[in-house]
Design a protein around this motif. Structure first.
Motif: not given
Ligand SMILES: NC(=O)c1ccc[n+]([C@@H]2O[C@H](COP(=O)([O-])OP(=O)(O)OC[C@H]3O[C@@H](n4cnc5c(N)ncnc54)[C@H](OP(=O)(O)O)[C@@H]3O)[C@@H](O)[C@H]2O)c1
Length: 279
Positions: A12, A36, A56-58, A133, A135, A181, A183-185
C-alpha cells in the motif's frame, strides 16, 4: 528481462508500493497485497497485469485466500517479497509482552506464514525467489529498537536456514537489509512507541524522540531506487543471499563485521579451549 509474477506484501505504501510499481513498469505481473485493498488500488490503479488483494499478514485465512487467488489468476508466483512490517521502538523496559507479540506477529510470524503458503507453488514450479525484508537492525543491535531488532534477527536466521533447504528446488532466498529509507517507516502512521515512562531512562527516551523521529521523511535511502535494485536482483541467475541497501547500511554492516572479527580474534584462545573429550 524475463517476465515474472511477483507477490508483494505491504504494497500500500513505501518499499512495497515502489517495488510493485517498478515491477509493473518493467512488464511483470504483480499480486500487490495490503491490509486495505482500496489503498493498493488507489496507489497503483487497475490493470491486466495487476491483482490487488486484501492481505493482513497476521490473518492466516487471508494468506491462504491471497495465494489461491494469485495461483488462479497467474498460475504461478516467481518472486515473493515479504515486505510488510513496522518498527516497535522504545526501551526494552518500556515494552510490554503484548508489544513484543504484536511485533513478532507481523514481522516474523506473518512472514513465516506467507512463505509457508507460497513455497509449495514454487517447489512445484522448481523455481522461485523469496525476498525477505530485514534491516541493518537484523545484523546489529540498536538501543531503543531491541524488539524490532529481535524480529529482524529472526528473519535473518530463518532466511539463511530456508535458503539451505530450498536451493535443491531452484528456489533462491535473498535477505534485504536497508539502512534508513525515505518511507513512512518513522512516521506515526507506521512506527509504534511505548507509553510507559521509566524515569531512570528519561534521557534515552528523550534521545529516541529527538534523534530517530526528526529523521522522518528525511532518510537518505530512496525507495524508488531500492525497488530498482530489487528488480535487478530478481533478474540475476544467482542472486545474493544478503543485500545491504544504502550507504548507511554498508557502513553499519561493515562496523558490525569488524566488531565480530575483532571479538573472535581477541577471544580465540579461550574459545578454542572449550574443545575436549567426554571424561
Ligand atoms: N524505511 C526504512 O528505513 C526501513 C529500513 C529497514 C527495513 N525496513 C523494512 O522494510 C519494510 C517496509 O517498510 P517501509 O519502509 O516501506 O515502511 P512503511 O512505509 O511504513 O510501509 C509499511 C507497509 O507494511 C504494511 N503493513 C504493516 N503491517 C502489516 C500487516 N499486518 N499486514 C500487511 N501489511 C502490513 C503497511 O500497510 P498499511 O498501509 O496498511 O499500514 C505498509 O504497506 C518493513 O519490513 C521494514 O521493517 C524499512
Amino acid at each position: 528481462m524475463t517476465t515474472r509474477t511477483w507477490f508483494i506484501t505491504g504494497a500500500s505504501r513505501g518499499i512495497g508500493l515502489e517495488t510493485a510499481r517498478a515491477a509493473l513498469a518493467a512488464g511483470h505481473q504483480v499480486v500487490a497485497t495490503g491490509r486495505r485493498r482500496g489503498d493498493v488500488i488507489a496507489a497503483l490503479g487497475e490493470s491486466e497485469a495487476l491483482l490487488a488483494l486484501e492481505l493482513d499478514v497476521t490473518v492466516p485465512a487471508q494468506i491462504a485466500a491471497a495465494v489461491d487467488a494469485a495461483r488462479e489468476r497467474f498460475g504461478r508466483i516467481d518472486v515473493l517479497v515479504n515486505n510488510a512490517g513496522y518498527g516497535h521502538l522504545g526501551l526494552f523496559e518500556q515494552t510490554t509482552d503484548a508489544d513484543v507479540r504484536a511485533q513478532f506477529e507481523t514481522n516474523v510470524f506473518g512472514l513465516f506464514n506467507v512463505t509457508r503458503a507460497v513455497l509449495p507453488l514454487m517447489r512445484a514450479q522448481r523455481g522461485g525467489h523469496v525476498i525477505n525484508l530485514s534491516s541493518v537492525a537484523g545484523i546489529a543491535g540498536f538501543a531503543m529498537a531491541g524488539i524490532y531488532c529481535a524480529s529482524k534477527f529472526a528473519v535473518e536466521g530463518f532466511s539463511l536456514s530456508l535458503a539451505e533447504e530450498v536451493r535443491q528446488f531452484g528456489i533462491c532466498v535473498t535477505i534485504v537489509g536497508p539502512g534508513f529509507i525515505r518511507t513512512d517507516f518513522l512516521d506515526p502512521s507506521s512506527f509504534r512507541l511505548p507509553d510507559i515512562a521509566v524515569p531512570d531512562y528519561a534521557d534515552m527516551d528523550a534521545q529516541l524522540r529527538n534523534t530517530y523521529l526528526p529523521y522522518n521523511h528525511l532518510q537518505p535511502g530512496d525507495p524508488v531506487r531500492l525497488a530498482q535494485a530489487l528488480l535487478q536482483l530478481a533478474d540475476r541467475a544467482d542472486p545474493p543471499l544478503r543485500f545491504s541497501a544504502g550507504s548507511d547500511a554498508l557502513e553499519m554492516v561493515g562496523a558490525r563485521l569488524a566488531q565480530l572479527g575483532a571479538e573472535l580474534d581477541a577471544e580465540r584462545a579461550l574459545s578454542a579451549s572449550v574443545d575436549g573429550q567426554w571424561a
